[in-house]
Design a protein around this motif. Structure first.
Motif, short mmCIF file in Angstrom:
data_model
loop_
_atom_site.label_atom_id
_atom_site.label_comp_id
_atom_site.label_asym_id
_atom_site.label_seq_id
_atom_site.Cartn_x
_atom_site.Cartn_y
_atom_site.Cartn_z
N THR A 152 1.05 -1.21 0.11
CA THR A 152 -0.16 0.04 0.26
C THR A 152 0.71 1.12 -0.01
N SER A 188 2.37 0.20 -4.15
CA SER A 188 0.84 0.10 -4.68
C SER A 188 1.18 -0.08 -6.16
N GLU A 190 -7.78 0.13 7.19
CA GLU A 190 -7.80 0.99 6.07
C GLU A 190 -6.99 0.53 4.94
N LYS A 191 -5.92 0.30 5.06
CA LYS A 191 -4.82 -0.07 4.06
C LYS A 191 -5.27 -1.42 3.47
N ARG A 202 -8.18 -0.71 1.06
CA ARG A 202 -7.47 -0.07 -0.23
C ARG A 202 -6.91 -1.21 -1.24
N ALA A 222 -9.50 -3.59 -2.81
CA ALA A 222 -10.16 -2.58 -4.02
C ALA A 222 -9.15 -2.74 -5.27
N SER A 223 -8.20 -2.92 -5.10
CA SER A 223 -7.01 -2.83 -6.27
C SER A 223 -7.10 -4.28 -6.91
#
Length: 287
Positions: A9, A14, A35-36, A39, A42-43
């Motif tokens: 991340t 990332s 949180e990380k 994210r 989602a990638s």
């Protein structure tokens, strides 16, 4: 390939994840908080929720992957020796999971401690506090297929929070965009997306070399960097003594220029992103 990526991340990691997935590879990435992790998921990557101190989890993830890319590093410079020691432990743990196989490991390091104009064949200063490359070379002696990707001191792009962001912050705080002496010391740079491609190309071509250089702009005068930043912030551009930069003086006055000719030839790597100075001309860098 199924690739395990630490620092998945982060600024570089990332983008490595994005590039790998875009090329059709599967990625498991390390994330240290919810949180990380969200994210990263989602990638399109699978998430390993752990920290760099969870060595057993890291070893398990490495043992289940076809290849490993280690980009994580704790950049709290007030605790640099502790971060370097942690990094060395992580590299040793990842290597132990790959030992006895042909599955590759790519480790990340920088150009500090190398001679000006260094090539991939040059060795870092053994007294350098960061031990990433030393740890990688020790694994290589044990038969691990391992290589180091040396990043330029500026891996740039909008949202940059690396060394250039420190130079910009100091200029804002001090009211002057400064350089040391005559400002003729040189940095190198690489656009963030171009840097990511070096990792992928090295993996796809079998990690045949001990070192790769993710360097696009091979030698940029620090005085020119200060000049662009001065224009971006509407500040004067002037020489200052090393004390002006505080703990960052070694970097601000350092020569970290390097050649990437061998990396380009071996990997067919052709950087296409903006140059460091062109990127710094963008107003968004100073928003």
């Amino acid at each position: 390939m199924h690739v395990f990526v630490t620092g998945a991340t982060g600024w570089v990691g990332s983008t490595v994840v994005q590039d790998l997935i875009g090329a059709g590879h599967q990625v498991t990435g390390l994330a240290r908080n919810d949180e990380k992790a969200a994210r990263l998921a989602a990638s399109g990557a699978t998430v390993l929720r752990a920290t760099l101190d969870d060595l057993d989890a890291l070893k398990n993830a490495a043992s289940e992957a076809d290849a490993v890319i280690h980009t994580a590093f704790n950049h709290d410079f007030s605790k640099f020796p502790e971060s370097a020691a942690q990094d060395q432990r992580v590299i040793e743990a990842l290597g132990s999971a790959l030992e006895g196989s042909e599955r590759p490991l790519l480790v990340t390091s920088g150009l500090s401690g190398l001679p000006a104009g260094a090539t991939e064949a040059d060795l870092p200063d053994p007294a350098s506090p960061r031990r990433s490359e030393v740890a990688a070379r020790a694994l290589k002696e044990r038969g691990v297929r391992v290589a180091t990707v040396r990043l330029a001191p500026s891996v740039h792009g909008i949202g940059d929070h690396g060394f250039i962001s420190i130079v910009i912050r100091l200029a804002r705080e001090k009211g002057v965009s400064a350089y040391i002496g005559d400002g003729q010391n040189k940095w190198s740079g690489v656009y963030r997306l171009d840097a990511a491609k070096v990792y992928r190309l090295a993996l796809e071509q079998g990690v045949t070399e001990p070192v790769y250089h993710a360097v696009a702009d091979e030698a940029v005068l620090f005085r020119d960097i200060a000049g662009v930043i001065g224009r971006g912030l509407s500040l004067p551009v002037e020489p200052r003594e090393r004390e002006h930069f505080g703990w960052f003086a070694t970097m601000a006055g350092g020569n970290m220029a390097a050649s990437s000719a061998r990396t380009r030839a071996l990997l067919g790597w052709n950087p296409t992103g903006p140059s460091l100075l062109a990127d710094l001309e963008q107003p968004a860098y100073y928003a």
